[in-house]
Design an enzyme around this catalytic site. Structure first.
Site, PDB file in Angstrom:
ATOM      1  N   LEU A 148      -4.143  -7.832   2.565  1.00  0.00           N
ATOM      2  CA  LEU A 148      -4.835  -8.892   3.312  1.00  0.00           C
ATOM      3  C   LEU A 148      -6.249  -9.156   2.856  1.00  0.00           C
ATOM      4  O   LEU A 148      -6.803 -10.208   3.156  1.00  0.00           O
ATOM      5  CB  LEU A 148      -4.831  -8.559   4.813  1.00  0.00           C
ATOM      6  CG  LEU A 148      -3.458  -8.656   5.470  1.00  0.00           C
ATOM      7  CD1 LEU A 148      -3.539  -8.251   6.934  1.00  0.00           C
ATOM      8  CD2 LEU A 148      -2.897 -10.060   5.338  1.00  0.00           C
ATOM      9  N   GLU A 203       7.367   5.918  -2.857  1.00  0.00           N
ATOM     10  CA  GLU A 203       7.973   5.627  -4.158  1.00  0.00           C
ATOM     11  C   GLU A 203       8.843   4.384  -4.043  1.00  0.00           C
ATOM     12  O   GLU A 203       9.380   4.128  -2.970  1.00  0.00           O
ATOM     13  CB  GLU A 203       8.841   6.811  -4.614  1.00  0.00           C
ATOM     14  CG  GLU A 203       8.049   8.067  -4.946  1.00  0.00           C
ATOM     15  CD  GLU A 203       7.252   7.955  -6.229  1.00  0.00           C
ATOM     16  OE1 GLU A 203       7.682   7.204  -7.132  1.00  0.00           O
ATOM     17  OE2 GLU A 203       6.188   8.583  -6.329  1.00  0.00           O
ATOM     18  N   HIS A 224       0.814  -1.215   0.000  1.00  0.00           N
ATOM     19  CA  HIS A 224       0.000   0.000   0.000  1.00  0.00           C
ATOM     20  C   HIS A 224       0.848   1.266   0.000  1.00  0.00           C
ATOM     21  O   HIS A 224       0.592   2.209  -0.749  1.00  0.00           O
ATOM     22  CB  HIS A 224      -0.942   0.009   1.207  1.00  0.00           C
ATOM     23  CG  HIS A 224      -1.885   1.161   1.188  1.00  0.00           C
ATOM     24  ND1 HIS A 224      -1.522   2.426   1.601  1.00  0.00           N
ATOM     25  CD2 HIS A 224      -3.161   1.257   0.758  1.00  0.00           C
ATOM     26  CE1 HIS A 224      -2.558   3.249   1.436  1.00  0.00           C
ATOM     27  NE2 HIS A 224      -3.563   2.561   0.930  1.00  0.00           N
ATOM     28  N   GLY A 232     -10.151  -5.785  -1.089  1.00  0.00           N
ATOM     29  CA  GLY A 232     -10.812  -4.484  -1.123  1.00  0.00           C
ATOM     30  C   GLY A 232     -10.583  -3.786  -2.455  1.00  0.00           C
ATOM     31  O   GLY A 232     -10.004  -4.360  -3.383  1.00  0.00           O
ATOM     32  N   HIS A 272      -8.527  -1.583  -3.316  1.00  0.00           N
ATOM     33  CA  HIS A 272      -7.129  -1.471  -3.739  1.00  0.00           C
ATOM     34  C   HIS A 272      -6.719  -2.668  -4.605  1.00  0.00           C
ATOM     35  O   HIS A 272      -6.064  -2.499  -5.628  1.00  0.00           O
ATOM     36  CB  HIS A 272      -6.197  -1.404  -2.518  1.00  0.00           C
ATOM     37  CG  HIS A 272      -6.305  -0.110  -1.777  1.00  0.00           C
ATOM     38  ND1 HIS A 272      -6.516   1.098  -2.404  1.00  0.00           N
ATOM     39  CD2 HIS A 272      -6.203   0.176  -0.460  1.00  0.00           C
ATOM     40  CE1 HIS A 272      -6.549   2.059  -1.502  1.00  0.00           C
ATOM     41  NE2 HIS A 272      -6.376   1.538  -0.316  1.00  0.00           N
TER      42      HIS A 272
END
Lengths: 126, 126
Positions: A72, A47, A9, A75, A77
């Protein structure tokens, strides 16, 4: 040349991003020839970005990249944002072949790993 | 009686919360007598809360609870928020003994698991 791209993330906390970098280095040591190269990238807040990491892999000679989402749950993302970022990287590097693996939380081994963590915390206490 | 409490972040997306519930059920099946009871709780956005889940464990007869953080990095949630929530649960249930294990991302097996996910995605491609 076969690359593995670990995608996390990203965090405002630099130590969390460093954990991801360290994990990618550990994976590089453990890959045992299955991948020639292990890189990492972040969805946001840090980055390299995912398209930037794909560029890096290609610059290093990768002809195939397997993206592994270090997430995990399935979702937004995992289901939307990461595919969108990969699409940008693919557009910028049309010759490279990109595969996406299941996300970490989907691995069936996770349950046993969590039980192990709990047992370890107890010092073997029953 | 020995309980394991799996603690996840919690999501607005109900399917992500369901993944956590399913994982706790899978752990209950795999615990092999090491824990009498496996429950789950969420830090935010979903129920039960961590103090609520601790109450539930005690109501079921738990005298010891091992909390396992289902988190990938040692961010604020792991280092501050979860301990604060556990402290509330402990205050409400002074007799129960609570231990906290390392978070999932700290497990050394994670690197190999991610490589396995990548190899699987390739269908064994070298």
């Amino acid at each position: 040349m076969n690359a593995l791209l670990l995608v996390a993330h990203g965090s405002r906390k630099e130590s969390s991003n460093t954990e991801v970098k360290q994990l990618a280095l550990q994976m590089q040591r453990l890959t045992d020839g299955k991948f020639d190269l292990v890189k990492h990238g972040f969805l946001e807040l840090a980055e390299p970005s995912i398209p930037g990491a794909i560029d890096d892999c290609v610059k290093c000679g990768a002809t195939h990249i397997t993206v592994v989402p270090y997430f995990l749950s399935a979702g937004r993302h995992v289901t939307e944002d990461i595919p969108e970022e990969i699409a940008i990287g693919q557009k910028n590097n049309p010759a490279v072949e990109i595969t996406v693996s299941g996300y970490l939380g989907a691995r069936s081994e996770i349950a046993e790993l969590l039980i192990k963590a709990a047992v370890y915390a107890q010092g073997g206490r029953q």
